[in-house]
Design a protein around this motif. Sequence first.
Motif, mmCIF file in Angstrom:
data_model
loop_
_atom_site.group_PDB
_atom_site.id
_atom_site.type_symbol
_atom_site.label_atom_id
_atom_site.label_comp_id
_atom_site.label_asym_id
_atom_site.label_seq_id
_atom_site.Cartn_x
_atom_site.Cartn_y
_atom_site.Cartn_z
ATOM 1 N N UNK A 9 14.678 -0.045 3.452
ATOM 2 C CA UNK A 9 14.360 0.785 2.291
ATOM 3 C C UNK A 9 13.519 0.001 1.285
ATOM 4 N N UNK A 10 13.886 -1.233 1.058
ATOM 5 C CA UNK A 10 13.126 -2.096 0.157
ATOM 6 C C UNK A 10 11.714 -2.318 0.692
ATOM 7 N N UNK A 11 11.604 -2.511 2.002
ATOM 8 C CA UNK A 11 10.292 -2.687 2.640
ATOM 9 C C UNK A 11 9.423 -1.448 2.435
ATOM 10 N N UNK A 12 9.996 -0.280 2.602
ATOM 11 C CA UNK A 12 9.252 0.962 2.388
ATOM 12 C C UNK A 12 8.796 1.086 0.937
ATOM 13 N N UNK A 13 9.673 0.723 0.026
ATOM 14 C CA UNK A 13 9.325 0.794 -1.397
ATOM 15 C C UNK A 13 8.198 -0.162 -1.736
ATOM 16 N N UNK A 14 8.254 -1.362 -1.199
ATOM 17 C CA UNK A 14 7.230 -2.354 -1.518
ATOM 18 C C UNK A 14 5.878 -1.947 -0.917
ATOM 19 N N UNK A 15 5.903 -1.283 0.239
ATOM 20 C CA UNK A 15 4.659 -0.757 0.818
ATOM 21 C C UNK A 15 4.048 0.290 -0.111
ATOM 22 N N UNK A 16 4.892 1.108 -0.705
ATOM 23 C CA UNK A 16 4.424 2.128 -1.638
ATOM 24 C C UNK A 16 3.831 1.487 -2.895
ATOM 25 N N UNK A 17 4.481 0.451 -3.402
ATOM 26 C CA UNK A 17 3.966 -0.265 -4.569
ATOM 27 C C UNK A 17 2.607 -0.873 -4.252
ATOM 28 N N UNK A 18 2.481 -1.467 -3.087
ATOM 29 C CA UNK A 18 1.210 -2.073 -2.681
ATOM 30 C C UNK A 18 0.101 -1.029 -2.643
ATOM 31 N N UNK A 19 0.392 0.130 -2.078
ATOM 32 C CA UNK A 19 -0.600 1.200 -1.999
ATOM 33 C C UNK A 19 -0.978 1.702 -3.394
ATOM 34 N N UNK A 20 -0.005 1.808 -4.268
ATOM 35 C CA UNK A 20 -0.273 2.255 -5.645
ATOM 36 C C UNK A 20 -1.166 1.259 -6.380
ATOM 37 N N UNK A 21 -0.881 -0.025 -6.222
ATOM 38 C CA UNK A 21 -1.709 -1.045 -6.861
ATOM 39 C C UNK A 21 -3.134 -1.004 -6.333
ATOM 40 N N UNK A 22 -3.274 -0.804 -5.036
ATOM 41 C CA UNK A 22 -4.611 -0.715 -4.436
ATOM 42 C C UNK A 22 -5.371 0.489 -4.992
ATOM 43 N N UNK A 23 -4.682 1.607 -5.117
ATOM 44 C CA UNK A 23 -5.302 2.817 -5.660
ATOM 45 C C UNK A 23 -5.719 2.607 -7.113
ATOM 46 N N UNK A 24 -4.831 2.036 -7.908
ATOM 47 C CA UNK A 24 -5.171 1.772 -9.310
ATOM 48 C C UNK A 24 -6.358 0.815 -9.433
ATOM 49 N N UNK A 25 -6.365 -0.218 -8.619
ATOM 50 C CA UNK A 25 -7.466 -1.186 -8.659
ATOM 51 C C UNK A 25 -8.790 -0.523 -8.303
ATOM 52 N N UNK A 26 -8.758 0.392 -7.365
ATOM 53 C CA UNK A 26 -10.001 1.047 -6.959
ATOM 54 C C UNK A 26 -10.496 2.034 -8.016
ATOM 55 N N UNK A 27 -9.591 2.542 -8.846
ATOM 56 C CA UNK A 27 -9.977 3.534 -9.855
ATOM 57 C C UNK A 27 -10.352 2.935 -11.207
ATOM 58 N N UNK A 28 -9.931 1.703 -11.464
ATOM 59 C CA UNK A 28 -10.190 1.118 -12.780
ATOM 60 C C UNK A 28 -11.639 0.677 -12.901
ATOM 61 N N UNK A 46 2.516 -10.402 -0.098
ATOM 62 C CA UNK A 46 3.308 -11.527 0.412
ATOM 63 C C UNK A 46 4.775 -11.147 0.537
ATOM 64 N N UNK A 47 5.288 -10.477 -0.486
ATOM 65 C CA UNK A 47 6.681 -10.029 -0.466
ATOM 66 C C UNK A 47 6.889 -9.050 0.685
ATOM 67 N N UNK A 48 5.930 -8.137 0.865
ATOM 68 C CA UNK A 48 6.015 -7.159 1.953
ATOM 69 C C UNK A 48 6.066 -7.856 3.300
ATOM 70 N N UNK A 49 5.229 -8.857 3.485
ATOM 71 C CA UNK A 49 5.219 -9.597 4.750
ATOM 72 C C UNK A 49 6.543 -10.321 4.979
ATOM 73 N N UNK A 50 7.100 -10.908 3.918
ATOM 74 C CA UNK A 50 8.404 -11.573 4.029
ATOM 75 C C UNK A 50 9.500 -10.574 4.397
#
Length: 66
Positions: A9-28, A46-50
């Motif tokens: 569950x934590x892994x799924x959440x961190x994947x979602x956070x990563x995607x959100x950060x990528x989206x925000x970075x592309x829009x700023x 890195x956390x996701x990979x761990x």
Amino acid sequence: MTVGSQVKSCYSSIKSVEASLELLASKTQELEAHEKLNQAKAIVSEVKNDLNYQVIQLTKEEPQYK
């Protein structure tokens, strides 16, 4: 909830956070914000990979967590 399901569950959440950060970075438009978001994404990646490694280890060591 088992340890395995909590880690997954934590892994799924961190994947979602990563995607959100990528989206925000592309829009700023602001360069500094873009760089900071990409830095945060790199840390989260890195956390996701761990966590992914931990999921794999749990699956190998504890078949009941599959």
